[in-house]
Design an enzyme around this catalytic site. Structure first.
Site, short mmCIF file in Angstrom:
data_model
loop_
_atom_site.label_atom_id
_atom_site.label_comp_id
_atom_site.label_asym_id
_atom_site.label_seq_id
_atom_site.Cartn_x
_atom_site.Cartn_y
_atom_site.Cartn_z
N HIS A 130 -20.27 49.56 0.55
CA HIS A 130 -21.61 50.02 0.97
C HIS A 130 -22.67 48.91 0.94
O HIS A 130 -23.76 49.10 1.48
CB HIS A 130 -22.09 51.18 0.09
CG HIS A 130 -21.26 52.42 0.23
ND1 HIS A 130 -20.99 53.00 1.46
CD2 HIS A 130 -20.63 53.20 -0.69
CE1 HIS A 130 -20.23 54.08 1.28
NE2 HIS A 130 -19.99 54.21 -0.01
N ASP A 176 -11.48 54.57 2.56
CA ASP A 176 -12.31 55.29 1.59
C ASP A 176 -12.94 56.50 2.31
O ASP A 176 -13.18 56.44 3.51
CB ASP A 176 -13.40 54.34 1.09
CG ASP A 176 -14.24 54.92 -0.05
OD1 ASP A 176 -13.97 54.57 -1.20
OD2 ASP A 176 -15.16 55.71 0.24
N HIS A 222 -15.84 57.56 2.22
CA HIS A 222 -17.20 57.26 2.69
C HIS A 222 -17.15 56.15 3.75
O HIS A 222 -16.29 55.27 3.69
CB HIS A 222 -18.08 56.80 1.53
CG HIS A 222 -18.18 57.79 0.41
ND1 HIS A 222 -17.36 57.74 -0.70
CD2 HIS A 222 -18.97 58.87 0.27
CE1 HIS A 222 -17.67 58.76 -1.50
NE2 HIS A 222 -18.63 59.48 -0.94
N ASP A 265 -10.99 58.22 -2.85
CA ASP A 265 -11.84 59.41 -3.05
C ASP A 265 -11.66 60.42 -1.92
O ASP A 265 -12.31 61.46 -1.89
CB ASP A 265 -13.32 59.02 -3.21
CG ASP A 265 -13.75 57.91 -2.29
OD1 ASP A 265 -12.98 57.56 -1.37
OD2 ASP A 265 -14.86 57.39 -2.47
#
Ligand SMILES: [Zn+2]
Length: 317
Positions: A129, A166, A168, A253
């Site tokens: 991120h 991931d 996200h 995740d």
């Protein structure tokens, strides 16, 4: 004893435990569970455990602004604090983040000069991120992007594929290479969801147009949807791009028991994704070279089980 082409490396240092965000899903207990789980698994027989070295700040500055680096140094120097609403730093977060960043440099030497084919870096803090100018979403420096940038800068590779599984969207990695035609960034992620980016229409800009591929999936997606995207979208793009290095933003995740998200992969799903990436890397000029960084994954025992399934793929277990 297998030869190097069948052995893999894990780059790990206990400094990764020292980055402390307090009571937070992204905590050192993730690695306190994962590292012993790998060491006590049959896969450990094929692993060479080595230590990473920290990146120099000048290397971090290849992808991040000096202001961002100074802000982290200042906040950690003052005893810690929040960098953004999700991201806290403790006094030892800077050496941990520099080591997570520097691990990529060591991994490049291992795959390009020492004939290893797969290196896994179970690091904290995670990175995908972090944008060129901002730490966010549990991430300080963008470890994957730094590895790719150093590979280009030191001419280990001319074309790099980054695969982000991931749950996200890897907004930071996307932003850093959005105008590059040397990095093919591919992400599958829950959407709408944090950080709110990663639309199908976002495909890169200028020279980088066509070198970003986003596949957002609604809550509820699982193994089948991920595998289909890897086979039907990512694999053909990789065949056309012909990368000479693969990097994985390996977040776990998207596991069905993860407390932070709503996708439904299981350990066998991650195994399938790893197998597809391995096959693509072996068929490409990368000749099987893959470096994987740990990103998310917040259910400690499911994280360990999933990582071990991924590692098994790379030792043909
Ligand atoms: Zn994540």
């Amino acid at each position: 004893m297998k030869d190097k082409q069948n052995r893999i490396v894990i780059l790990y240092d206990d400094i990764f435990l020292k980055h402390d965000m307090g009571v937070h899903p992204e905590c050192a207990d993730r690695l306190r569970h994962l590292i012993p789980a790998i060491r006590s698994s049959p896969v450990n027989e094929y692993i060479d455990w080595l230590k990473p070295v920290p990146a120099y700040e000048d290397e971090i500055a290849l992808i991040h602004s000096r202001e961002m680096i100074d802000y982290i140094r200042q906040t950690t120097g003052e005893g810690g604090g929040w960098l953004d609403p999700e991201t806290y730093v403790s006094p030892e977060s800077l050496p941990a983040a520099l080591t997570a960043g520097g691990a990529g440099k060591v991994a490049l030497g291992l795959v390009f000069e020492l004939d290893y084919r797969f290196v896994f870096i179970p690091c904290r803090p995670p990175g995908h991120h972090a944008t060129s100018s901002r730490s966010m979403g549990f991430c300080l420096f963008n470890n994957v992007a730094l590895c790719a940038r150093i590979a280009l800068e030191y001419e280990f590779a001319k074309k790099i594929a980054i695969i982000d599984w991931d749950v996200h969207h890897g907004n930071g990695t996307e932003e850093i290479f959005y105008t590059s035609d040397q990095v093919l960034f591919m992400s599958v992620h829950q959407h709408p969801f944090f950080p709110g980016t990663g639309f199908v229409e976002d495909i890169g800009m200028d020279k980088g147009r066509g070198f970003t591929i986003n596949r957002p999936l609604p809550a509820g997606a699982g193994n089948e949807e991920y595998i289909r995207i890897f086979k039907e979208k990512f694999a053909p793009a990789l065949e056309e791009f012909r990368p000479d290095l693969f990097i994985i933003s390996a977040g776990f995740d998207s596991h069905k028991h993860d407390p932070t998200a709503n996708h439904y992969l299981d350990a066998q799903g991650f195994r399938s994704l790893a197998a597809i990436v391995k096959e693509m890397a072996e068929k490409s000029p990368a000749d099987g070279r893959i470096i994987a960084f740990l990103e998310g994954g917040y259910h400690a025992s499911m994280l360990s089980e999933s990582v071990i399934e991924m590692l098994k793929v790379f030792v043909d277990m």
